[in-house]
Design an enzyme around this catalytic site. Sequence first.
Site, PDB file in Angstrom:
ATOM      1  N   HIS A 240       1.914  -2.502  -2.269  1.00  0.00           N
ATOM      2  CA  HIS A 240       1.903  -1.908  -0.923  1.00  0.00           C
ATOM      3  C   HIS A 240       2.987  -0.842  -0.775  1.00  0.00           C
ATOM      4  O   HIS A 240       2.826   0.108  -0.017  1.00  0.00           O
ATOM      5  CB  HIS A 240       2.077  -2.998   0.130  1.00  0.00           C
TER       6      HIS A 240
ATOM      7  N   ASP B 297      -2.240  -4.078  -4.146  1.00  0.00           N
ATOM      8  CA  ASP B 297      -1.692  -4.350  -2.816  1.00  0.00           C
ATOM      9  C   ASP B 297      -2.012  -5.774  -2.372  1.00  0.00           C
ATOM     10  O   ASP B 297      -3.173  -6.196  -2.383  1.00  0.00           O
ATOM     11  CB  ASP B 297      -2.280  -3.347  -1.816  1.00  0.00           C
TER      12      ASP B 297
ATOM     13  N   SER C 236       0.925   2.334   5.841  1.00  0.00           N
ATOM     14  CA  SER C 236       0.642   1.045   6.474  1.00  0.00           C
ATOM     15  C   SER C 236       0.400   1.230   7.973  1.00  0.00           C
ATOM     16  O   SER C 236      -0.464   2.021   8.360  1.00  0.00           O
ATOM     17  CB  SER C 236       1.789   0.069   6.179  1.00  0.00           C
TER      18      SER C 236
END
Length: 318
Positions: A298, A270, A144
């Site tokens: 995610h 996600d 991320s």
Amino acid sequence: MTMQLSSFIKCCCSTAAAATYTSVLLFVVGCCFTATLLPGSSAAVATNTRTTSEEISGPSSSVARTAAGQQVVLVHGIGGGAWFFFEVVTLLNAAGFSATAVDLSSNGISKAIADDITSIEQYTQPLTDLLSTIDGQVILLGHSMGGGSISFAMEKFGPSKISKAVFLAAIMPTNGQTFFTSFPPTCFPRLIGAKDLFLYHADGSPGPTSIRANNSQLGFFAFNQSPLQFTTLAQSLFTPTPYRPGLETLNLSTASYGSIRRFYIRTGQDRAILPSEQEEILKANPPERIFELHTADHMAFFSAPIQLFATISYISTL
């Protein structure tokens, strides 16, 4: 032996239900999987269905032989910590890698205060301190917003220290971008508008000083495919992340950042960085290869830990 990834994963998961991590690893390193090409792309993508295929196969000892002595450092994103990677680190170390995850400043067990941190240098100091102590090369993985943190480290240390960089559902900056401008333009407004994330202003600050996750929304936007216990765990362990480092411009050179091999792992379910938004990231800064975990949310290290381990292991052989 060559095995399609779908069969490989089913075997791994069924084995994991009744075996120790060590037993799983003995099975994993004895198997290979098939990667396929995205239509019109030369980038390899791990997939459940076989279309235009590029088979990745080899002797059963290839991963174990490659793993010996290889060092892997894993870096979290917003709100996270080294605890994100406890399963993947266990799998990697059991397979013969030397894997470590870090807590960036103010995250995990770090005692730093997110609202007091103003620069990328401050925020990533635990990572850069760790890399300074490691002899030899490492494979660096960022998740991320951790993609921005590893990009900073890539520029700082270069290819003599970092052999490969793996971006897991992550931003992948180009020169002159910030962490925040590395996200597709729809991403942050969507998450903030939905109250999945919110910006916190410390007393007297003219602008935001930290980013905080809405714990009540984690199960929807981040852990939507992960076992429920990990949402419960995250509601206790998520911490604020500094905002101001995300405004700092990254200076990324061809000689340093640009000379390190980059790989990307997409996450098919996600809701934080949508698959379409990940595609925008890939088009803006194409890596050497692209892999996909179709069933992962995610938090792929919770929703698809064995698949993620297998993908990192394969990347180590390239």
